[in-house]
Design a protein around this motif. Structure first.
Motif, PDB file in Angstrom:
ATOM      1  N   ALA A 125       0.903  -1.027   0.126  1.00 12.19           N
ATOM      2  CA  ALA A 125       0.009   0.076  -0.165  1.00 12.19           C
ATOM      3  C   ALA A 125       0.900   1.343  -0.019  1.00 12.19           C
ATOM      4  CB  ALA A 125      -0.882  -0.012   1.130  1.00 12.19           C
ATOM      5  N   PRO A 126       0.528   2.248  -0.607  1.00 15.09           N
ATOM      6  CA  PRO A 126       1.261   3.520  -0.695  1.00 15.09           C
ATOM      7  C   PRO A 126       1.547   3.985   0.630  1.00 15.09           C
ATOM      8  CG  PRO A 126      -0.901   3.945  -1.715  1.00 15.09           C
ATOM      9  CD  PRO A 126      -0.656   2.387  -1.566  1.00 15.09           C
ATOM     10  N   VAL A 127       2.616   4.638   1.026  1.00 16.79           N
ATOM     11  CA  VAL A 127       2.938   5.253   2.152  1.00 16.79           C
ATOM     12  C   VAL A 127       2.272   6.634   2.337  1.00 16.79           C
ATOM     13  CG1 VAL A 127       4.642   5.900   3.737  1.00 16.79           C
ATOM     14  CG2 VAL A 127       5.055   3.926   2.285  1.00 16.79           C
ATOM     15  N   PRO A 128       1.431   6.847   3.428  1.00 15.56           N
ATOM     16  CA  PRO A 128       0.780   8.188   3.485  1.00 15.56           C
ATOM     17  C   PRO A 128       2.081   9.090   3.776  1.00 15.56           C
ATOM     18  CG  PRO A 128       0.233   6.746   5.442  1.00 15.56           C
ATOM     19  CD  PRO A 128       1.056   5.985   4.427  1.00 15.56           C
ATOM     20  N   PRO A 129       1.614  10.486   3.428  1.00 19.19           N
ATOM     21  CA  PRO A 129       2.619  11.419   3.834  1.00 19.19           C
ATOM     22  C   PRO A 129       2.658  11.633   5.130  1.00 19.19           C
ATOM     23  CG  PRO A 129       0.655  12.418   2.658  1.00 19.19           C
ATOM     24  CD  PRO A 129       0.335  10.913   2.569  1.00 19.19           C
ATOM     25  N   PRO A 130       3.867  12.130   5.889  1.00 23.36           N
ATOM     26  CA  PRO A 130       3.699  12.281   7.318  1.00 23.36           C
ATOM     27  C   PRO A 130       2.712  13.318   7.722  1.00 23.36           C
ATOM     28  CG  PRO A 130       5.585  13.411   6.197  1.00 23.36           C
ATOM     29  CD  PRO A 130       4.921  12.513   5.206  1.00 23.36           C
ATOM     30  N   PRO A 131       2.129  13.520   8.865  1.00 28.08           N
ATOM     31  CA  PRO A 131       1.112  14.041   9.261  1.00 28.08           C
ATOM     32  C   PRO A 131       1.615  15.624   9.300  1.00 28.08           C
ATOM     33  CG  PRO A 131       1.857  12.822  11.064  1.00 28.08           C
ATOM     34  CD  PRO A 131       2.542  12.211   9.955  1.00 28.08           C
ATOM     35  N   GLN A 132       0.707  16.555   8.835  1.00 31.03           N
ATOM     36  CA  GLN A 132       1.284  17.872   8.727  1.00 31.03           C
ATOM     37  C   GLN A 132       1.128  18.450  10.237  1.00 31.03           C
ATOM     38  OE1 GLN A 132       2.460  19.999   6.420  1.00 31.03           O
ATOM     39  NE2 GLN A 132       2.436  18.473   4.882  1.00 31.03           N
ATOM     40  N   PRO A 133       1.885  19.392  10.605  1.00 31.44           N
ATOM     41  CA  PRO A 133       1.566  19.940  12.106  1.00 31.44           C
ATOM     42  C   PRO A 133       0.331  20.869  11.950  1.00 31.44           C
ATOM     43  CG  PRO A 133       3.555  21.098  11.035  1.00 31.44           C
ATOM     44  CD  PRO A 133       3.165  19.970  10.216  1.00 31.44           C
ATOM     45  N   LYS A 134      -0.391  20.552  13.194  1.00 23.47           N
ATOM     46  CA  LYS A 134      -1.802  21.309  13.259  1.00 23.47           C
ATOM     47  C   LYS A 134      -1.373  22.951  13.423  1.00 23.47           C
ATOM     48  CE  LYS A 134      -6.025  20.662  15.563  1.00 23.47           C
ATOM     49  NZ  LYS A 134      -6.752  20.211  16.668  1.00 23.47           N
ATOM     50  N   LYS A 135      -2.261  23.698  12.239  1.00 21.00           N
ATOM     51  CA  LYS A 135      -2.187  24.962  12.296  1.00 21.00           C
ATOM     52  C   LYS A 135      -2.828  25.586  13.190  1.00 21.00           C
ATOM     53  CE  LYS A 135      -0.901  25.784   7.639  1.00 21.00           C
ATOM     54  NZ  LYS A 135      -1.178  26.680   6.387  1.00 21.00           N
ATOM     55  N   ARG A 136      -2.367  26.623  14.086  1.00 24.64           N
ATOM     56  CA  ARG A 136      -3.338  27.159  15.055  1.00 24.64           C
ATOM     57  C   ARG A 136      -3.937  28.507  14.479  1.00 24.64           C
ATOM     58  NH1 ARG A 136      -0.829  26.632  20.879  1.00 24.64           N
ATOM     59  NH2 ARG A 136       0.001  24.863  20.795  1.00 24.64           N
ATOM     60  N   ARG A 137      -5.195  28.518  14.976  1.00 22.18           N
ATOM     61  CA  ARG A 137      -5.948  29.547  14.496  1.00 22.18           C
ATOM     62  C   ARG A 137      -5.426  30.880  15.136  1.00 22.18           C
ATOM     63  NH1 ARG A 137     -11.724  26.657  14.923  1.00 22.18           N
ATOM     64  NH2 ARG A 137     -11.288  25.034  13.189  1.00 22.18           N
ATOM     65  N   LYS A 138      -5.191  31.717  14.367  1.00 22.39           N
ATOM     66  CA  LYS A 138      -4.808  33.270  14.974  1.00 22.39           C
ATOM     67  C   LYS A 138      -5.888  34.317  15.319  1.00 22.39           C
ATOM     68  CE  LYS A 138      -0.560  33.023  12.406  1.00 22.39           C
ATOM     69  NZ  LYS A 138       0.227  33.908  11.625  1.00 22.39           N
ATOM     70  N   TRP A 139      -7.000  34.231  14.816  1.00 24.13           N
ATOM     71  CA  TRP A 139      -8.336  35.023  14.894  1.00 24.13           C
ATOM     72  C   TRP A 139      -8.557  35.066  16.391  1.00 24.13           C
ATOM     73  CZ3 TRP A 139     -13.042  33.597  16.499  1.00 24.13           C
ATOM     74  CH2 TRP A 139     -13.318  32.511  16.466  1.00 24.13           C
ATOM     75  N   PRO A 140      -8.882  33.802  17.183  1.00 27.80           N
ATOM     76  CA  PRO A 140      -9.154  34.105  18.506  1.00 27.80           C
ATOM     77  C   PRO A 140      -8.116  34.977  19.166  1.00 27.80           C
ATOM     78  CG  PRO A 140      -9.216  32.010  17.955  1.00 27.80           C
ATOM     79  CD  PRO A 140      -8.862  32.558  16.724  1.00 27.80           C
ATOM     80  N   TRP A 141      -6.996  34.832  19.079  1.00 24.91           N
ATOM     81  CA  TRP A 141      -6.095  35.451  19.862  1.00 24.91           C
ATOM     82  C   TRP A 141      -6.063  37.256  19.478  1.00 24.91           C
ATOM     83  CZ3 TRP A 141      -4.172  33.774  23.758  1.00 24.91           C
ATOM     84  CH2 TRP A 141      -4.014  32.239  23.984  1.00 24.91           C
ATOM     85  N   VAL A 142      -6.343  37.546  18.254  1.00 22.96           N
ATOM     86  CA  VAL A 142      -6.623  38.702  17.804  1.00 22.96           C
ATOM     87  C   VAL A 142      -7.933  39.427  18.306  1.00 22.96           C
ATOM     88  CG1 VAL A 142      -7.090  40.300  15.730  1.00 22.96           C
ATOM     89  CG2 VAL A 142      -5.211  38.339  15.487  1.00 22.96           C
ATOM     90  N   LEU A 143      -9.057  38.494  18.265  1.00 21.06           N
ATOM     91  CA  LEU A 143     -10.201  39.249  18.753  1.00 21.06           C
ATOM     92  C   LEU A 143     -10.066  39.153  20.353  1.00 21.06           C
ATOM     93  CD1 LEU A 143     -13.151  39.392  18.659  1.00 21.06           C
ATOM     94  CD2 LEU A 143     -13.525  36.934  18.918  1.00 21.06           C
ATOM     95  N   LEU A 144      -9.268  38.372  21.004  1.00 19.68           N
ATOM     96  CA  LEU A 144      -8.988  38.842  22.289  1.00 19.68           C
ATOM     97  C   LEU A 144      -8.303  39.891  22.726  1.00 19.68           C
ATOM     98  CD1 LEU A 144      -9.046  37.543  25.437  1.00 19.68           C
ATOM     99  CD2 LEU A 144      -7.175  36.282  25.099  1.00 19.68           C
ATOM    100  N   GLY A 145      -7.294  40.266  21.834  1.00 21.19           N
ATOM    101  CA  GLY A 145      -6.490  41.555  21.852  1.00 21.19           C
ATOM    102  C   GLY A 145      -7.277  42.800  21.730  1.00 21.19           C
ATOM    103  N   VAL A 146      -8.293  42.712  20.874  1.00 16.31           N
ATOM    104  CA  VAL A 146      -9.107  43.549  20.386  1.00 16.31           C
ATOM    105  C   VAL A 146     -10.090  44.162  21.710  1.00 16.31           C
ATOM    106  CG1 VAL A 146     -10.918  44.455  18.885  1.00 16.31           C
ATOM    107  CG2 VAL A 146      -9.038  43.620  17.877  1.00 16.31           C
ATOM    108  N   ILE A 147     -10.546  43.102  22.120  1.00 16.66           N
ATOM    109  CA  ILE A 147     -11.620  42.988  23.434  1.00 16.66           C
ATOM    110  C   ILE A 147     -10.689  43.693  24.647  1.00 16.66           C
ATOM    111  CG2 ILE A 147     -12.710  41.701  25.040  1.00 16.66           C
ATOM    112  CD1 ILE A 147     -13.647  39.733  22.631  1.00 16.66           C
ATOM    113  N   LEU A 148      -9.438  43.308  24.898  1.00  8.52           N
ATOM    114  CA  LEU A 148      -8.698  43.748  25.661  1.00  8.52           C
ATOM    115  C   LEU A 148      -8.500  45.349  25.910  1.00  8.52           C
ATOM    116  CD1 LEU A 148      -6.281  40.940  26.976  1.00  8.52           C
ATOM    117  CD2 LEU A 148      -8.150  41.557  28.118  1.00  8.52           C
TER     118      LEU A 148
END
Length: 146
Positions: A12-35
């Protein structure tokens, strides 16, 4: 020669290595705006509160050679305006008041009498000085914007 009947094994073909999970930036931006908004609102409320409790001295002065002048002065204090008038005054004249509240200051108007002459008004409040001069019959000098 190798035996052609042998098949190579398929895997069976070898699957590519798992990609590192991207972190979402918008929650941090939203938190900064609220603060930032919250901090700005708190600073505004504190500034208004401090300013509304601060007391200043308002000094009204009238000089000149006119006789029988009419003096009208308005003062804002604690959200209220008081309007006072004195008539038939021969300069010099002085009045000092204490005011406090978010809106401070007032207005000084000096009107010469029927005999004319010259009047000078001067108001000093919270480090600001306003002056005006009027000459003639029933001429008015107005000091405001402080």
């Amino acid at each position: 020669m190798a035996d052609m009947t042998q098949q190579q094994g398929w895997s069976a073909p070898v699957p590519p290595p798992p990609q590192p999970k991207k972190r979402r930036k918008w929650p941090w931006v939203l938190l900064g705006v609220i603060l930032l908004l919250t901090g700005g609102c708190v600073a505004l409320v504190v500034g208004i509160s401090e300013e509304s409790g601060r007391e200043i001295t308002v000094r009204y002065e009238v000089t000149g050679n006119a006789k029988d002048v009419a003096i009208t002065y308005a003062t804002y204090s604690d959200g209220n305006m008081s309007l006072n008038q004195v008539t038939d005054i021969d300069p010099p004249w002085r009045k000092e008041l204490k005011t406090k509240g978010f809106v401070k200051g007032g207005r000084l108007a000096v009107t010469t009498g029927a005999a004319g002459g010259t009047v000078h008004c001067r108001v000093t409040a919270d480090g600001t000085t306003r002056t005006a001069t009027a000459s003639g019959v029933l001429a008015t000098a107005v000091c405001d914007g402080f």
